[in-house]
Design an enzyme around this catalytic site. Sequence first.
Site, short mmCIF file in Angstrom:
data_model
loop_
_atom_site.label_atom_id
_atom_site.label_comp_id
_atom_site.label_asym_id
_atom_site.label_seq_id
_atom_site.Cartn_x
_atom_site.Cartn_y
_atom_site.Cartn_z
N HIS A 9 0.85 -1.19 -0.10
CA HIS A 9 -0.15 -0.02 -0.06
C HIS A 9 0.83 1.20 -0.05
O HIS A 9 1.56 1.49 0.84
CB HIS A 9 -0.81 -0.23 1.22
CG HIS A 9 -2.03 -0.70 0.99
ND1 HIS A 9 -2.39 -1.86 2.14
CD2 HIS A 9 -2.87 -1.26 0.00
CE1 HIS A 9 -3.55 -2.54 1.63
NE2 HIS A 9 -3.70 -2.37 0.36
N GLU A 63 1.76 3.86 2.91
CA GLU A 63 2.16 3.49 4.10
C GLU A 63 3.71 3.48 4.41
O GLU A 63 4.35 2.48 4.18
CB GLU A 63 1.59 2.06 4.46
CG GLU A 63 -0.06 2.20 4.51
CD GLU A 63 -0.54 0.52 4.14
OE1 GLU A 63 0.03 -0.13 4.16
OE2 GLU A 63 -1.85 0.64 4.31
N ARG A 121 -3.05 4.66 -2.45
CA ARG A 121 -2.80 3.50 -1.80
C ARG A 121 -2.73 2.41 -2.84
O ARG A 121 -1.89 1.33 -2.72
CB ARG A 121 -4.15 3.23 -1.09
CG ARG A 121 -4.12 1.70 -0.63
CD ARG A 121 -5.70 1.71 -0.09
NE ARG A 121 -6.12 0.24 0.30
CZ ARG A 121 -6.29 -0.36 1.45
NH1 ARG A 121 -5.51 0.25 2.45
NH2 ARG A 121 -6.54 -1.53 1.55
N HIS A 124 2.62 -3.57 6.83
CA HIS A 124 1.91 -2.32 6.27
C HIS A 124 1.77 -1.30 7.74
O HIS A 124 2.34 -1.66 8.81
CB HIS A 124 0.18 -2.87 6.44
CG HIS A 124 0.12 -3.73 5.23
ND1 HIS A 124 -1.03 -3.37 4.32
CD2 HIS A 124 0.70 -4.96 4.96
CE1 HIS A 124 -0.82 -4.28 3.27
NE2 HIS A 124 0.03 -5.28 3.79
N GLU A 178 0.70 -4.55 11.08
CA GLU A 178 -0.02 -3.06 10.90
C GLU A 178 0.97 -2.33 11.85
O GLU A 178 0.81 -2.61 13.05
CB GLU A 178 -1.42 -3.01 10.94
CG GLU A 178 -2.26 -3.51 10.18
CD GLU A 178 -2.46 -2.95 8.75
OE1 GLU A 178 -1.84 -1.81 8.63
OE2 GLU A 178 -2.95 -3.66 7.78
#
Length: 413
Positions: free
Chosen positions: A176, A179, A231, A299, A376
């Site tokens: 993405h 990020e 993204r 991410h 994440e």
Amino acid sequence: MKLLLLFAVVAITLCYATANAPLRFDNYQVYRITPRTSEQIAILKTLEENPQGYTFWSDVRMLGQPVHIMVPPHLKYNFQDFLKLQKLDAHVWIENVQKSIDNEKSQVKTRNGDFDWTSYHDLDGIYAWLDSLAEKYPNTVSTIVGGKTYEGREIRGVKVSFGPGKKVAFIEGGIHAREWISPATVTYILNEFLTSDNATIRAVAESRDWHFFPSINPDGYVYTQRDRMWRKTRKPYKNCYGADPNRNWDYYWMHGGASSYECSETFAGSEAFSEIETKSLSEYFNTIAKDVDVYLAFHSFSQLILIPFGHAGLEVPENNDELHRIGKAAAESLKNRYGTQYVVGNIPEAIYVASGGSADWARGVHRHIRIAYTFELRDTGRHGFLLPPEQIIPTGEETLDAVVRILNEVNSS
Ligand SMILES: *[C@@H]1O[C@H](CO)[C@@H](O)[C@H](O)[C@H]1NC(C)=O
Ligand SMILES: [Zn+2]
């Protein structure tokens, strides 16, 4: 008058396109909204599917789990009406997105600067640094091409090998585009594996062959220099650009938590592997897969360690208990350094159903892969995607602690 106005708009748009100036986000605000009823969840999900000018920074999850939505200034009053009408519990979380971007941008260094972790780097800078590693460590590091992109770029990485006969760990970042902490953290870990003299880190580094791909959506990453909030990939579709490359992999593709609407941030693509990035990288992965036992995807943001699988139907891996145990151990090691708290869980329980992700595909298609996690990284929304550069090194350090713990657990059991 109307005509004049139209002309002005066209002229401004043209200017913008020619100058290729970065989009500005002056007075864009980010709201943090906490849904308290299932009706509110449903309403937010409908908006997420067709966001009409709003940008979802985080996905609609469960009751009580905050959602972050960026609101442009011209929609401010519409949005406030919406919040009032739906009785949503909301706070302005970032007052002016452009200010946060300026704070981040002021320190961007490109290929001529020295590579370090006090600022974010563009794609050329990262690729030049990978090349420099291969020159500096010719016996250990070789550059690899994992695939290609719609705009004709290479998905470049490095293989790190301290000797023959090792199993393979595969590390991906940047799927993405916005990020940015993901490529920064992946390069941090790579650098530590090459340079650290900490015995624990050395043992882990030398226990595997490593395939590091810091930025597997290069077109998107390059485009974030123009639109910081980009993204997806950059392949043009009829109405909008790009598919979500982490909804495009061919394992239970479009089985929940992905959109068939081209303009959605989670558009899954026209079919599984419709994006050349995921298709070519998957083909590369298939050539090494038999030796892979660890797959890690990075991410941001939300501070989670996610365990497959994400698709609807609640399939869990055969070694689900082990993945929970090792994931929790990793979160504990991570927390020991700066107190950063992570939540560990299977994707549907920790966040929401989401199908077509890379780690699901790797683990689902190649069933012998023992460990597959999606991280994440920082934070939980205070800065969101615009994590200040001062946090790159702390994020790198604590994430390295987690990765080292994972490998230590795998190697000792
Ligand atoms: C070595 O690295 C490990 C894993 O990151 C860390 O927990 C440990 O504190 C480090 N040891 C020293 C002496 O810095
Ligand atoms: Zn992501």
